[in-house]
Write an enzyme that holds these catalytic residues in place. Structure first.
Site, mmCIF file in Angstrom:
data_model
loop_
_atom_site.group_PDB
_atom_site.id
_atom_site.type_symbol
_atom_site.label_atom_id
_atom_site.label_comp_id
_atom_site.label_asym_id
_atom_site.label_seq_id
_atom_site.Cartn_x
_atom_site.Cartn_y
_atom_site.Cartn_z
ATOM 1 N N ASP A 83 53.553 -14.519 -6.803
ATOM 2 C CA ASP A 83 52.268 -15.014 -6.287
ATOM 3 C C ASP A 83 52.407 -15.666 -4.922
ATOM 4 O O ASP A 83 53.490 -16.086 -4.518
ATOM 5 C CB ASP A 83 51.632 -16.002 -7.279
ATOM 6 C CG ASP A 83 52.455 -17.265 -7.479
ATOM 7 O OD1 ASP A 83 53.684 -17.159 -7.622
ATOM 8 O OD2 ASP A 83 51.862 -18.357 -7.462
ATOM 9 N N GLU A 178 53.904 -19.420 -9.610
ATOM 10 C CA GLU A 178 54.739 -20.540 -9.156
ATOM 11 C C GLU A 178 53.932 -21.512 -8.311
ATOM 12 O O GLU A 178 54.070 -22.730 -8.414
ATOM 13 C CB GLU A 178 55.938 -20.014 -8.351
ATOM 14 C CG GLU A 178 57.021 -21.049 -8.084
ATOM 15 C CD GLU A 178 56.841 -21.827 -6.791
ATOM 16 O OE1 GLU A 178 57.564 -22.820 -6.597
ATOM 17 O OE2 GLU A 178 55.967 -21.470 -5.969
HETATM 18 ZN ZN ZN Z 1 57.871 -20.039 -3.313
#
Ligand code: ZN
Length: 410
Positions: A83, A178
């Site tokens: 992401d 994340e």
């Molecule tokens: Zn990162």
């Protein structure tokens, strides 16, 4: 070892897929579009001959590069996240390659006035002569962390082709979310099967990270006493004003805006306040747990003084643990950092260990039983339109990866 072309082809392909996560979403992964890249990676892992390629119900993609040596060697995990940050658009990313940068301005977009140079980014100075990749002015690049993915994929392909290179079993893991702090929430450490792991999610070449903040949340609730302002003398407790008093009593030298490196802070992030009730939320951060606790005692003392000053109010202060400094775990397994530092040096770089002013997926994983420091990928200025990555830096990251897995097999 020159994997520049392979890394470049992969990086551009991954950067073009919009994988922005969403911190307001209640699903996991937070956005469906992340699954597009995760599926693509699962297919590519199969295509390069990786074994046990799986995508689980949460979207985690895992695979194995089988050992090339006999005997039990530690199993090493290699991780990166798909992401991109919520702070800048990740849609229609158009990577641009600036070959053999000579030290001048890099025009990310002349039209939009997005110009990168050593004045606005001193970290670039270390990359003279290197091939620099940027976006084109209206999006982030997504080198955080598609650089890490490209590095792991290219190195895995190389290792699968060169079975003469000695290494134990390697586990690859690609994760979503994340950037919204949920990256490894459902990650099955046991099923992953690694003894130690590395996230490839750092920045400039040579930088490695084995330390994160200790993090607590803080919540302050003031219950006031509302009476008509005309007859409020000695009868009113104005929760809003009391909360403001406490917030401003916190020293200005201990807030994010005035601290750096290893200095901790308390940041008050949200305040909702009226006469009857005020609620303040915030975060407490320090690399040193003792110092974190000392800051909390300091805020408690401020609140104790406010209780004496405003006897008509009821004031509650609570702290909740969020995450802990991964160094506590990693330091118990010295080989994890020793092998990494040796691998960085072997790639001709001077290792630069720095504390992360935040958390990483590795900090959670470390406390889930998988010690996981973070390795550079060669990029910088993450989360915005000035983001860049050095192709040579990515190549060195892949070189470190190969050196590292060899070290573990010695
Ligand atoms: Zn990162």
């Amino acid at each position: 070892m020159d994997l520049k072309n392979a890394i470049y082809q992969r990086f551009v392909r991954y950067a073009k897929v919009d994988t922005q996560s969403d911190d307001k979403s209640r699903t996991f992964p937070s956005t469906k579009k992340q699954l597009v890249l995760l599926k693509m990676l699962a297919a590519e892992l199969k295509a390069i001959g990786a074994k046990k390629v799986k995508m689980d119900k949460y979207g985690y993609v895992t695979a194995e590069v089988p050992a090339t040596v006999k005997g039990r060697k530690p199993v090493i995990g290699l991780l990166a996240h798909v992401d991109t940050a919520t702070s800048a658009s990740g849609k229609d990313v158009k990577p641009q390659l600036h070959r053999a940068w000579q030290g001048g301005d890099i025009a990310i977009s002349r039209k939009l006035g997005v110009i990168l140079n050593t004045k606005n980014c001193p970290e670039l100075a270390g990359c003279k002569g290197e091939d620099i990749i940027t976006a084109s002015g209206d999006t982030l690049l997504g080198a955080d962390d598609k650089a890490g993915i490209a590095v792991i994929m290219a190195a895995a392909e190389y290792l699968l082709k060169h079975k003469e290179i000695p290494h134990g079993a390697l586990k690859i893991g690609f994760t979503p979310d994340e950037e919204v702090g949920q990256g490894v929430k459902y990650f099955n450490v046991k099923a992953f099967g690694a003894d130690y792991a590395y996230t490839f999610d750092g920045d400039v070449a040579g930088a490695v990270e084995d330390e994160t903040f200790n993090a607590d949340g803080v919540r302050l609730v003031v219950h006031g006493k509302s009476v008509h302002p005309g007859s409020a003398k000695n009868a009113m407790a104005n929760a809003a004003r009391i909360a403001a008093d406490i917030v401003t009593a916190w020293p200005e030298s201990r807030v994010p805006e005035t601290t750096e490196l290893r200095e901790g802070f308390i940041m008050f992030t949200d305040i909702t306040a009226g006469t009857e009730k005020a609620e303040v939320d915030g975060i407490v951060r320090d690399h040193d747990l003792k110092k974190l606790k000392a800051m909390e005692r300091q805020l408690e003392a401020i609140v104790a003084a406010a209780r004496l000053k405003y006897p008509l109010a009821k004031i509650e202060l609570t702290f909740t643990e969020q995450y802990r400094n991964m160094k506590e775990v990693i330091a118990k397994h010295p080989a994890v950092m020793n092998n990494l530092l040796a691998a960085v040096k072997q790639a001709g770089l001077t290792p630069h260990i720095k504390p992360v002013r935040g958390g990483t997926d590795g900090s959670r994983l470390s406390f889930m039983g998988l010690p996981t420091p973070n390795v550079f990928t060669g990029g910088y200025n993450y989360h915005g339109r000035y983001e860049w990555v050095s192709l040579d830096g990515m190549n060195r990251s892949a070189e470190v990866l190969v050196n590292l897995v060899k070290k573990w097999a010695e």
